[in-house]
Motif scaffolding. Structure first.
Motif, PDB file in Angstrom:
ATOM      1  N   VAL A  11       0.840  -1.198   0.006  1.00  0.00           N
ATOM      2  CA  VAL A  11      -0.144  -0.069   0.173  1.00  0.00           C
ATOM      3  C   VAL A  11       0.984   1.160   0.199  1.00  0.00           C
ATOM      4  O   VAL A  11       2.058   1.381   0.867  1.00  0.00           O
ATOM      5  N   ALA A  13       0.560   4.941   1.298  1.00  0.00           N
ATOM      6  CA  ALA A  13      -0.544   5.303   1.912  1.00  0.00           C
ATOM      7  C   ALA A  13       0.056   6.636   2.288  1.00  0.00           C
ATOM      8  O   ALA A  13       1.098   7.321   2.343  1.00  0.00           O
ATOM      9  N   ARG A  70      -7.957   6.149  -5.394  1.00  0.00           N
ATOM     10  CA  ARG A  70      -7.835   5.099  -4.676  1.00  0.00           C
ATOM     11  C   ARG A  70      -7.831   3.924  -5.482  1.00  0.00           C
ATOM     12  O   ARG A  70      -8.997   3.735  -5.929  1.00  0.00           O
ATOM     13  N   GLN A  71      -6.719   3.355  -5.868  1.00  0.00           N
ATOM     14  CA  GLN A  71      -6.723   2.183  -7.177  1.00  0.00           C
ATOM     15  C   GLN A  71      -5.768   0.980  -6.978  1.00  0.00           C
ATOM     16  O   GLN A  71      -4.658   1.205  -6.269  1.00  0.00           O
ATOM     17  N   ALA A 101      -3.191   4.437  -2.388  1.00  0.00           N
ATOM     18  CA  ALA A 101      -4.197   5.162  -1.622  1.00  0.00           C
ATOM     19  C   ALA A 101      -3.539   6.506  -1.137  1.00  0.00           C
ATOM     20  O   ALA A 101      -4.316   6.926  -0.382  1.00  0.00           O
ATOM     21  N   ASP A 102      -2.471   6.939  -1.808  1.00  0.00           N
ATOM     22  CA  ASP A 102      -2.193   8.248  -1.239  1.00  0.00           C
ATOM     23  C   ASP A 102      -2.718   9.255  -1.977  1.00  0.00           C
ATOM     24  O   ASP A 102      -1.979   9.947  -2.899  1.00  0.00           O
ATOM     25  N   THR A 103      -3.857   9.655  -2.125  1.00  0.00           N
ATOM     26  CA  THR A 103      -4.836  10.591  -2.610  1.00  0.00           C
ATOM     27  C   THR A 103      -4.528  12.134  -2.263  1.00  0.00           C
ATOM     28  O   THR A 103      -5.215  12.816  -3.065  1.00  0.00           O
ATOM     29  N   THR A 125     -10.865   1.372  -6.419  1.00  0.00           N
ATOM     30  CA  THR A 125     -11.309   0.576  -5.394  1.00  0.00           C
ATOM     31  C   THR A 125     -12.732   1.192  -5.088  1.00  0.00           C
ATOM     32  O   THR A 125     -13.113   2.472  -5.072  1.00  0.00           O
TER      33      THR A 125
END
Length: 127
Positions: A11, A13, A70-71, A101-103, A125
């Motif tokens: 991940v 993050a 988030r993908q 996931a670091d949007t 996701t």
């Protein structure tokens, strides 16, 4: 009978200070028959929404950026190196699964390495 295993993934993050870091996670796999006449396989659920994208690039060298959504990133061909704002760099190659996931915040950088092209599936996701 299939031995129950987990699919490990990385991940990317966001951190509270607006940066990014890597963490590890797993998807549980369970024996499941997907179709009549097909042997049972190890299957794990990955949340997703509509709109998966196939990407192919002869070269990829990004500026720092957060993930656009988030993908899941499923590596198909070539390799990339991702560097998070804490300075850690990891290489991902065919078969690797990453959850970007670091949007928010400063994000990460991505560079294609090795023989082109770079190919991957990007799957947004559901959560």
């Amino acid at each position: 009978m299939i031995e129950r295993k987990n699919l490990r993934y990385t991940v990317i993050a966001s951190t509270p200070d607006g940066g990014s870091t890597f963490t590890e996670a797993e998807i549980g796999l369970a024996e499941r028959t997907l179709a009549v006449g097909v042997p049972a396989m190890a299957v794990g659920d990955m949340s997703s929404t509509a709109g998966a994208a196939y990407l192919r690039s002869e070269g990829f060298d990004s500026e720092p950026h957060p993930a656009p959504a988030r993908q899941w990133v499923v590596m198909l061909r070539g390799a990339i190196e991702v560097t998070t704002t804490d300075g850690e760099c990891r290489r991902f190659a065919p078969g690797d699964v990453v959850l970007a996931a670091d949007t928010e915040g400063r994000g990460h950088t991505t560079v294609a390495v090795g023989e082109p092209p770079f190919e991957a599936l990007f799957i947004p996701t559901a959560s």
